[in-house]
Design a protein around this motif. Sequence first.
Motif, PDB file in Angstrom:
ATOM      1  N   ARG A  48      -5.037   4.976   4.981  1.00 51.48           N
ATOM      2  CA  ARG A  48      -5.101   3.763   4.172  1.00 51.48           C
ATOM      3  C   ARG A  48      -6.336   3.743   3.271  1.00 51.48           C
ATOM      4  O   ARG A  48      -6.699   2.704   2.727  1.00 51.48           O
ATOM      5  CB  ARG A  48      -5.070   2.526   5.069  1.00 51.48           C
ATOM      6  CG  ARG A  48      -3.787   2.420   5.895  1.00 51.48           C
ATOM      7  CD  ARG A  48      -3.687   1.077   6.586  1.00 51.48           C
ATOM      8  NE  ARG A  48      -3.582  -0.011   5.635  1.00 51.48           N
ATOM      9  CZ  ARG A  48      -2.459  -0.371   5.018  1.00 51.48           C
ATOM     10  NH1 ARG A  48      -1.337   0.290   5.259  1.00 51.48           N
ATOM     11  NH2 ARG A  48      -2.448  -1.370   4.170  1.00 51.48           N
ATOM     12  N   SER A  49      -6.957   4.875   3.121  1.00 53.15           N
ATOM     13  CA  SER A  49      -8.130   4.955   2.245  1.00 53.15           C
ATOM     14  C   SER A  49      -7.697   4.990   0.782  1.00 53.15           C
ATOM     15  O   SER A  49      -6.547   5.285   0.450  1.00 53.15           O
ATOM     16  CB  SER A  49      -8.944   6.210   2.570  1.00 53.15           C
ATOM     17  OG  SER A  49      -8.221   7.380   2.219  1.00 53.15           O
ATOM     18  N   GLY A  50      -8.659   4.699  -0.103  1.00 52.81           N
ATOM     19  CA  GLY A  50      -8.370   4.747  -1.525  1.00 52.81           C
ATOM     20  C   GLY A  50      -8.011   6.142  -1.986  1.00 52.81           C
ATOM     21  O   GLY A  50      -7.158   6.330  -2.862  1.00 52.81           O
ATOM     22  N   GLN A  51      -8.645   7.149  -1.392  1.00 44.85           N
ATOM     23  CA  GLN A  51      -8.364   8.527  -1.765  1.00 44.85           C
ATOM     24  C   GLN A  51      -6.936   8.919  -1.385  1.00 44.85           C
ATOM     25  O   GLN A  51      -6.223   9.551  -2.168  1.00 44.85           O
ATOM     26  CB  GLN A  51      -9.367   9.469  -1.089  1.00 44.85           C
ATOM     27  CG  GLN A  51      -9.311  10.900  -1.598  1.00 44.85           C
ATOM     28  CD  GLN A  51     -10.397  11.771  -0.986  1.00 44.85           C
ATOM     29  OE1 GLN A  51     -11.155  11.325  -0.116  1.00 44.85           O
ATOM     30  NE2 GLN A  51     -10.476  13.020  -1.433  1.00 44.85           N
ATOM     31  N   LEU A  63      -7.964  12.375   5.447  1.00 44.11           N
ATOM     32  CA  LEU A  63      -8.418  11.519   4.349  1.00 44.11           C
ATOM     33  C   LEU A  63      -8.545  10.061   4.791  1.00 44.11           C
ATOM     34  O   LEU A  63      -9.334   9.307   4.229  1.00 44.11           O
ATOM     35  CB  LEU A  63      -7.421  11.589   3.176  1.00 44.11           C
ATOM     36  CG  LEU A  63      -7.337  12.909   2.398  1.00 44.11           C
ATOM     37  CD1 LEU A  63      -6.227  12.815   1.360  1.00 44.11           C
ATOM     38  CD2 LEU A  63      -8.665  13.224   1.729  1.00 44.11           C
ATOM     39  N   GLY A  64      -7.756   9.701   5.823  1.00 45.28           N
ATOM     40  CA  GLY A  64      -7.665   8.292   6.209  1.00 45.28           C
ATOM     41  C   GLY A  64      -6.444   7.724   5.518  1.00 45.28           C
ATOM     42  O   GLY A  64      -6.472   7.544   4.288  1.00 45.28           O
ATOM     43  N   HIS A 103       0.855  -1.193   0.000  1.00 46.35           N
ATOM     44  CA  HIS A 103       0.000   0.000   0.000  1.00 46.35           C
ATOM     45  C   HIS A 103       0.892   1.245   0.000  1.00 46.35           C
ATOM     46  O   HIS A 103       1.886   1.300   0.737  1.00 46.35           O
ATOM     47  CB  HIS A 103      -0.897   0.003   1.239  1.00 46.35           C
ATOM     48  CG  HIS A 103      -1.959   1.059   1.216  1.00 46.35           C
ATOM     49  ND1 HIS A 103      -1.695   2.380   1.503  1.00 46.35           N
ATOM     50  CD2 HIS A 103      -3.283   0.990   0.933  1.00 46.35           C
ATOM     51  CE1 HIS A 103      -2.804   3.086   1.411  1.00 46.35           C
ATOM     52  NE2 HIS A 103      -3.787   2.260   1.047  1.00 46.35           N
ATOM     53  N   SER A 139       1.029   3.411   9.398  1.00 44.92           N
ATOM     54  CA  SER A 139       1.510   3.250   8.023  1.00 44.92           C
ATOM     55  C   SER A 139       2.979   2.849   7.956  1.00 44.92           C
ATOM     56  O   SER A 139       3.688   3.253   7.027  1.00 44.92           O
ATOM     57  CB  SER A 139       1.291   4.558   7.245  1.00 44.92           C
ATOM     58  OG  SER A 139      -0.070   4.887   7.191  1.00 44.92           O
TER      59      SER A 139
END
Length: 258
Positions: free
Chosen positions: A98-101, A95-96, A40, A208
Motif C-alpha cells: 500500500r505504499s506510494g511506490q 515495496l509495501g 487504492h 489488499s
Amino acid sequence: MTLDPIYIALGACVGFIVGLTGVGGGSLMTPALVLLFGIHPATAVGTDLLYAAVTKGVGSLVHGARRNVDLRVVGLLALGSVPTAAITLLSLSQLGPRSGQAAKVITCALGATLLITAVSLVFRRKLMTMRLAEPERSADRSAALTILTGAVIGALVTLSSVGAGAIGVTALLLLYPSSSASRIVGTDIAHAVPLTLVAGAGHWLTGSVDPSMLLSLVTGSVPAIVVASYLAPRLPEVGLRYLLALVLAIAGGKLVVA
C-alpha cells in the motif's frame, strides 16, 4: 459484510460486457475501481483477482464439461505463470503493497497492460493471418513458448489483474492456430483460475482485498453475465470488440500518464 448497491451495479455492468465480448473483466473492473471510485490500486487489483477466480472457476467447469479445455496447455501455462506470480508478489511485498511506490508500479503496469490488451483486440485477426502463413512449430518449441507466455501473463496479471483474457487468448491463438476458438477460450479460462487464485490469495495475505466489495461485485456480475451470454449471438461481435478496445486504450493512456 454488507452489500453495496454501487459496486453491485459496477459488477453488473462489467459482467454484462464480459458476457457479450468474452473479455474485459479485469480490463474494465480494475481501472473503473481506480479511476472512478478512487480505490487504492493494490486493493483494486487484489479484489479483482479473487473476483476473477470465482467467475472464471464457474466458467472453467462449463468449458470442462464440454471438453473445451486442453489440460496439457493449461499445465504448461501454469508452469510459467504460478512461479512468476509468486515472485511478483514477493517483490510487491518488499515495496509495501500500500505504499506510494507500489501504487505507482501497479498503476503503470495496469495502464501498459490495458494498452497491450487494446492492441491485441484490434489486430488479433491480422496476427492470426500472419501466423497461419508460417510453418508449424515443433512440439518442444511450442511447449517452451507456452511456458514463457505463462510467465509473462503471470507477472502482468499479478501486477494489474489484466492479461489473462484478451492477451492470453491472442497468445494461444498464435501458438496453437489449429485449435478451435472454443477450445482456446476454454483453455485460457481454465488457466486463469489457478493464476488468479494464487495471485489473489497473495494480495489477500498482504491486506489488499476488500471482502465486502468483492461480494458486491460478484453479486452483480453473475446474473449479468448469464443475461448477456444469451444476447451475445444477436449483436455484432466485431463492433463490440472495437468499442471495448477504444475504452481500454483511453483508460490505459490515462493511467500511464497519471
